[in-house]
Scaffold this motif. Structure first.
Motif, short mmCIF file in Angstrom:
data_model
loop_
_atom_site.label_atom_id
_atom_site.label_comp_id
_atom_site.label_asym_id
_atom_site.label_seq_id
_atom_site.Cartn_x
_atom_site.Cartn_y
_atom_site.Cartn_z
N PRO A 128 0.83 -1.21 0.00
CA PRO A 128 0.00 0.00 0.00
C PRO A 128 0.87 1.25 0.00
O PRO A 128 1.17 1.81 1.03
N ASN A 129 1.27 1.69 -1.18
CA ASN A 129 2.08 2.91 -1.31
C ASN A 129 1.35 3.82 -2.30
O ASN A 129 1.17 3.46 -3.46
N ASN A 130 0.92 4.97 -1.82
CA ASN A 130 0.07 5.83 -2.64
C ASN A 130 0.74 6.24 -3.95
O ASN A 130 0.11 6.27 -5.00
N ILE B 89 -1.47 -7.66 2.97
CA ILE B 89 -1.09 -6.25 2.90
C ILE B 89 0.25 -6.09 3.60
O ILE B 89 0.36 -6.24 4.82
N GLY C 59 3.04 -0.63 4.66
CA GLY C 59 3.65 0.48 3.91
C GLY C 59 4.35 1.40 4.89
O GLY C 59 3.71 2.06 5.71
N ALA D 54 3.34 5.10 4.87
CA ALA D 54 2.01 5.35 5.41
C ALA D 54 2.01 5.21 6.93
O ALA D 54 1.41 6.02 7.64
N THR E 180 -4.31 -1.37 7.65
CA THR E 180 -4.04 -2.70 7.11
C THR E 180 -5.33 -3.29 6.53
O THR E 180 -5.29 -3.96 5.50
N PRO F 273 -6.89 -1.24 2.83
CA PRO F 273 -6.44 -1.62 1.48
C PRO F 273 -6.99 -2.98 1.05
O PRO F 273 -7.32 -3.18 -0.12
N GLY G 174 -3.22 3.43 0.40
CA GLY G 174 -2.91 2.97 1.74
C GLY G 174 -3.62 3.62 2.92
O GLY G 174 -3.60 3.06 3.99
#
Lengths: 482, 96
Positions: free
Chosen positions: A80-82, A344, A347, A350, A383, A386, A404
């Motif tokens: 989850p990395n924007n 997940i 990240g 995040a 967590t 996502p 994220g």
């Protein structure tokens, strides 16, 4: 004639040109000199192309990682990395996303002007990412591009108006003032931290700022370093599980498997770095215009700004919150692994950004206990969000990266789950949310008027008889309770 | 002359500080000062003459010559004061 129209459509469906035109409008509205207008417009055009190039680098690093992860563990591993997800999304849904971003800002100013929620959302990068996610969800749910832009802009404006509002009671406790708000897509998770800190009744006197935190942890503040290191660990661990023969035969084309893992992690970080550079260039021309215009139209506006504005208030709480949020993410990853869902992967960026702010908020409300437990709650939330969003993102959900932060969950799940019932459900849902916003604003207005009237009455009678004031206040409050 | 605001990802808060530095410069009539923002990872000591960071990042900017540390990055009064001090220190001409 038709061919001219065709060219126009082509121009407007080219997001880089569209974003440049948005910057052009912003610069014209600010009455900038001609040279500045040209420079800003061209830089924005190129900035978007830089962003697209970064997206290709991220995808090239993540694709083999995804294959390897599912080969080794039998489930999908999601980062989850924007930045990593927004690049590929903008390549595919760029036009809708850019226009939702732009009109979302416009509607945000209108809402700030006519309701009691005076928050102007100035964190352009997360607003852009959020607009991109809304574009995907609406188009996957069956909206045409133009329908998605219309309804998406309203949805984006609602969430960017509400998110700072839910954090503001806690922000007042942190800053001691009411003139700055928090504008970030982690807003709901950060407010949750404040709520958890309040419910667990920690002592704010027992502050994290009395702790001694080792200075060696300072490197996590440099996002390029932390992305490269954390992805390096993840790639190496998965490569070790996969074993040299699998990696060298199927993925790395003979390159040593550990070297391949290190290089791929570096490539991922490089891609994120490039995307950030592109986003920075794009926003440099658009956000000042938005700020200037909103200051004129909404005189009593409160700017809603990015999470690091909280960090100077309690630097130790940032580290405590980051670590607590990360621990929650690691536990969550283990649980998801056992359940056999997509996994997940925490990240780090995040957890640092939203976990850090959760720590500051939690500390202001409930001291050390508040910082730890509040940030832990945020870690669990980012967590789960996502994971739940994945099925709503169509093909993007298979991209090994995802959005994220907590607000993506609030607005994304709301729209996405309504979308199961069809387009009409989503439209009704957005209108209901808008009505609720106006209703709450009206309610706050009435409560404020009542309070004012009571204060006036109290002031008036205070000179004659203070005991009477007290009894009339009690009567007042029982009135409003019934 | 170039001032630069920095934060960890170089997106939101450093950008805000950049806009606020510009506002402070306009207030005191300092001309010929360029303002920019960047992330800690990509900005080098030669990218600007003066760097502005929040006090939580103090340890990350040890390699920079001229750093102004802000106690609060949202306090415009503090920033106005420190921008003015910096301009006077560097001999940047002010209009008033």
């Amino acid at each position: 004639m038709n061919s001219t129209l065709h060219v126009f459509v082509q121009i407007f469906s080219e997001p880089s040109i569209l974003v440049a035109l948005i910057a052009l409008v912003g610069l014209l509205l600010q009455r900038k000199p001609g040279a500045d207008i040209m420079k800003g417009t061209v830089k924005t055009f190129v900035g978007f192309l830089v962003l697209s190039a970064g997206a290709a680098v991220v995808v090239a690093a993540l694709d083999p990682f995804g294959d390897m992860f599912s080969e080794v563990f039998g489930v999908q591993g999601i980062v989850p990395n924007n930045e990593a997800i927004v690049g590929p999304v903008l390549q595919e849904y760029g036009t809708a996303a850019a226009l939702i971003f732009f009109f979302g800002m416009v509607v945000n100013v209108i809402l700030a002007r006519i309701t009691r929620f005076k928050y102007i959302y100035l964190s352009g990068h997360v607003a852009l990412y959020q607009s991109a996610m809304i574009a995907v969800i609406l188009i996957v749910a069956g909206f045409s591009t133009w329908e998605a832009i219309l309804w998406g802009s309203i949805a984006e404006a609602i969430i960017t108006t509400v998110s700072p509002a839910v954090v503001q009671p806690f922000m007042r406790q942190v800053t001691g003032k009411d003139n700055v708000a928090l504008g970030h897509t982690g807003g709901f998770g950060i407010a949750l931290s404040g709520l958890v800190a309040r419910l667990t009744k920690g002592d704010p006197e027992n502050s994290t700022e009395k702790l001694k935190v080792p200075k060696s942890l300072g490197f996590v503040r440099d996002s390029t370093v932390v992305v490269a290191l954390s992805m390096g660990i993840i790639f190496i661990v998965v490569a070790l599980f996969a074993g040299p023969s699998y990696v060298q035969d199927n993925i790395s084309d003979g390159q040593n498997y550990i070297l391949w893992a290190v290089m791929s992690a570096g490539q991922f970080a490089a891609g994120v770095f490039i995307i950030l550079a592109g986003v920075r260039v794009i926003l440099a021309e658009i956000v000042p215009a938005f700020k200037g215009i909103s200051e004129k139209l909404v005189p009593d506006a409160k700017p809603a700004l990015d999470v690091p504005i909280t960090f100077t208030f309690a630097p130790n709480a940032v580290m405590v919150g980051f670590l607590s949020s990360l621990v929650a993410g690691l536990i969550g990853m283990g649980v998801l692994g056992m359940l056999g869902t997509a996994v997940i992967i925490p990240g780090i960026v995040a957890h640092f950004m939203t976990g850090g702010a959760s720590g500051v908020i939690g500390n202001a409300v409930g001291g050390r206990r508040g910082a730890v437990l509040g940030a832990f709650a945020n870690g669990i939330l980012i967590t789960l969000v996502p994971l739940l969003l994945l099925p709503l993102l169509g093909d993007i959900g298979n991209a090994n990266a995802t959005f994220g932060d907590s607000d993506y969950g609030v607005i994304g799940l709301y729209l996405g789950w309504l979308g199961i019932g069809g387009k009409a459900f989503i439209i009704v849902g957005i209108l209901v949310a808008l009505l609720a916003l106006f209703g709450t604003s009206f309610g706050i207005g009435r409560a404020a008027k009542k309070r004012e009237a009571r204060d006036h009455a109290a002031e008036g009678s205070a000179t004659s008889d203070s005991s009477e004031t007290r009894s009339s206040n009690i009567a007042d409050s029982s009135d409003s309770a019934s | 002359m170039k001032f630069m605001a920095m934060c960890s990802s170089g997106l939101g808060s450093s950008f805000m500080v950049e806009m606020n530095i510009q506002a402070a410069l306009d207030k005191i009539g300092a001309k010929d000062v360029e303002v920019d923002h960047a992330d800690l990872g990509s900005a080098g000591p030669t990218d600007a003459d003066v760097f502005f960071v929040g006090k939580d990042l103090e340890n990350s900017v040890s390699g920079f010559d001229d750093v102004v540390i802000l106690d609060s990055i949202i306090d415009q009064d503090e920033l106005d004061l420190k921008v003015k001090e910096t301009c006077l220190r560097l001999g940047i001409p002010l209009s008033d």
